[in-house]
Enzyme design. Sequence first.
Site, PDB file in Angstrom:
ATOM      1  N   ASN A 126      34.583  34.851  44.260  1.00 32.64           N
ATOM      2  CA  ASN A 126      33.798  35.368  43.139  1.00 32.64           C
ATOM      3  C   ASN A 126      32.560  36.063  43.694  1.00 32.64           C
ATOM      4  O   ASN A 126      31.682  35.407  44.265  1.00 32.64           O
ATOM      5  CB  ASN A 126      33.403  34.191  42.236  1.00 32.64           C
ATOM      6  CG  ASN A 126      32.562  34.616  41.050  1.00 32.64           C
ATOM      7  OD1 ASN A 126      32.096  35.754  40.980  1.00 32.64           O
ATOM      8  ND2 ASN A 126      32.356  33.702  40.128  1.00 32.64           N
ATOM      9  N   CYS A 129      27.881  36.606  41.988  1.00 30.39           N
ATOM     10  CA  CYS A 129      26.587  35.948  42.176  1.00 30.39           C
ATOM     11  C   CYS A 129      25.556  36.917  42.728  1.00 30.39           C
ATOM     12  O   CYS A 129      25.867  37.753  43.564  1.00 30.39           O
ATOM     13  CB  CYS A 129      26.755  34.795  43.163  1.00 30.39           C
ATOM     14  SG  CYS A 129      25.234  33.923  43.471  1.00 30.39           S
ATOM     15  N   ILE A 191      39.910  41.796  35.827  1.00 37.93           N
ATOM     16  CA  ILE A 191      38.452  41.889  35.959  1.00 37.93           C
ATOM     17  C   ILE A 191      37.790  40.524  35.713  1.00 37.93           C
ATOM     18  O   ILE A 191      38.337  39.678  35.013  1.00 37.93           O
ATOM     19  CB  ILE A 191      37.878  42.896  34.932  1.00 37.93           C
ATOM     20  CG1 ILE A 191      38.299  42.510  33.519  1.00 37.93           C
ATOM     21  CG2 ILE A 191      38.310  44.278  35.274  1.00 37.93           C
ATOM     22  CD1 ILE A 191      37.742  43.394  32.399  1.00 37.93           C
ATOM     23  N   ASN A 192      36.606  40.361  36.292  1.00 39.25           N
ATOM     24  CA  ASN A 192      35.715  39.293  35.863  1.00 39.25           C
ATOM     25  C   ASN A 192      35.159  39.718  34.488  1.00 39.25           C
ATOM     26  O   ASN A 192      35.557  40.747  33.953  1.00 39.25           O
ATOM     27  CB  ASN A 192      34.599  39.093  36.900  1.00 39.25           C
ATOM     28  CG  ASN A 192      34.064  37.676  36.898  1.00 39.25           C
ATOM     29  OD1 ASN A 192      33.955  37.048  35.844  1.00 39.25           O
ATOM     30  ND2 ASN A 192      33.713  37.170  38.059  1.00 39.25           N
ATOM     31  N   THR A 193      34.250  38.963  33.921  1.00 43.91           N
ATOM     32  CA  THR A 193      33.801  39.271  32.562  1.00 43.91           C
ATOM     33  C   THR A 193      32.945  40.537  32.507  1.00 43.91           C
ATOM     34  O   THR A 193      32.343  40.946  33.496  1.00 43.91           O
ATOM     35  CB  THR A 193      33.001  38.104  31.972  1.00 43.91           C
ATOM     36  OG1 THR A 193      31.928  37.806  32.864  1.00 43.91           O
ATOM     37  CG2 THR A 193      33.865  36.877  31.798  1.00 43.91           C
ATOM     38  N   GLY A 217      38.278  37.629  26.744  1.00 44.39           N
ATOM     39  CA  GLY A 217      39.185  37.524  25.600  1.00 44.39           C
ATOM     40  C   GLY A 217      39.886  38.840  25.307  1.00 44.39           C
ATOM     41  O   GLY A 217      39.717  39.831  26.030  1.00 44.39           O
ATOM     42  N   GLY A 244      42.082  39.094  28.781  1.00 42.59           N
ATOM     43  CA  GLY A 244      42.697  39.146  27.463  1.00 42.59           C
ATOM     44  C   GLY A 244      44.178  38.867  27.407  1.00 42.59           C
ATOM     45  O   GLY A 244      44.819  39.162  26.393  1.00 42.59           O
TER      46      GLY A 244
END
Lengths: 310, 265
Positions: A126, A129, A191-193, A217, A244
């Site tokens: 990830n 950060c 993708i990440n958010t 979502g 999603g």
Amino acid sequence: MDTSVNLAGLRLKNPVLTASGTFGFGLEFEPYGDLAVLGGIVVKGLSLEPRQGNPMPRLAETPCGMLNSIGIQNPGLEAFVRDKLPRLPWREVPVIANLYACSLDEFAELAGVLSAEQGVAALEVNVSCPNVSRGGAAFGQDPAQIRAVAEAVKARCANKPVMVKLSPNVTDIAVCARAAEDGGADALSLINTVLGMAVDARTRRPRLANVVGGLSGPAVKPVALRCVHQAVRAVSIPVVGVGGVCCAEDVLEFILVGAHAVQVGTANFMRPDAAFAIASDLPGLMRGLGLDGLEGYRGSLILPGPGRGG
Amino acid sequence: MRHGACREVKVLEVVPLGQSKRPGEFFELRLELPDWEAWRPGQFVMLRPLSWGLELVWGRPFSIASADRGVLCVLFQALGRGTRRLAGLRPGDQVLVWGPLGNGFAVDPGKRTLILAGGMGLAPFRAYVERHPAPDLIRLFFAHRFPLECYPFDYLSGLVDAVRVEERSPGDLALVIDALRAEMAAFDQRGLILACGPTPFLGTVRDRALELGLAERTQLSLEERMACGVGACLGCAVKDAGGGNVQVCSRGPVFWAGDVQLGRG
């Protein structure tokens, strides 16, 4: 029906993984299905030390999606290895550890410890950060930093596959995808958010204590499909589509665009048996479409030809 | 305890409560009872109608008000997008139910039990009283803001020793707090105290329990916004006594008064 996928050397019985941060450590969902039917489990993001995360409230429901600013609350590396991993059925389903760190040294240390665990099949990195040693700019928004993180993790991964999870909050996802590949990543997940915000007109306050948070979502699926579409054209390593996925047809959409696998995220909150249902629905849907495997379908998206505008 | 699974059940009835005083606001939702092996009063369920499609992505958590003879009942006040749409459900509509979730209240049939309920916090105590082996040992203190018809108070006052105080205007809050504090002080020191209601109400109960040295006999049922209900989303965290995060859904919703801190920020 062959739903199996080879993801950078990792043999998955189907392309349905769970997304980090939406499936706990897997054990929370055992009452709702057999973890072994999943293609893989990506567990909650792990840092070297335990983290409390951000202040409450840190979730908000939005149309067709949600915002979160949990802030990687997790029990830390040691507690995961001691308490969680031994209870996971890692012999039957690949467990992918998600690494969260704020410096290259921390990433390398996490990679060294986790990759030495027999129960960890692969690592997901990830890069969202803020880089504390570089003044707080997120690793994931700087291609040079993405490459450096990939290299740092790859150097300590004991030859286990390393997947870099990319943020959509960048100008050019293809550049970030190539940076991860250049750093030695074996796969990408994206993708990440999507960075977002919700406010309350009556109280005049943001709905998250952190003010901004990550949107996930069904609302972000078009963004995810677009990013996967661009990334698969930029790299030769496999791409895992995230964003999603709520049903088996969504899985095929990502594979059509060129993904090797997908991760189910927010759908796990919509119903706790979602990932299991998607994995079990996939063969029937494939049969209905006349597919006997995923290999030939992957990336077979029919794009408009030149000169056919209008 | 192993949680129940996720089931699609049918709506049997949506019964409006307190219609003459607060129309369209308070409801009893009656659903087919899923094939649960066991459940305890104080546990909750997550409900998500299938008609929500992709639009509302979270289920909504509700205390089990009763689960008996094939019927699962929850009580709710229509306040937001989700509860307003629940109020519009019709018999036969499909609802996803996952539960029973969380831990439930302590039961000690040999001791006197004081129930402290604020508003819709009365809901889990309907199940508690119905299932209790010795209801004559239960005393119910109920504080409410809306007309009595909106809550199952009359029904419960027929089963147990019950008193109520009404907060007709914000000025009455001090009276409610005084009555609550007095009720706790007058109660059998060896008994069990169970509370459910708005967070400030629970804060008063917690503070008083600590003052009286009753924290180890007092349980609080907390309410928090949650996405999953199963301990994964980490949205419903509250602070434990040591300042660490605990999830209301999977470690609660019922906590001993000394084990949690209340209030945000």
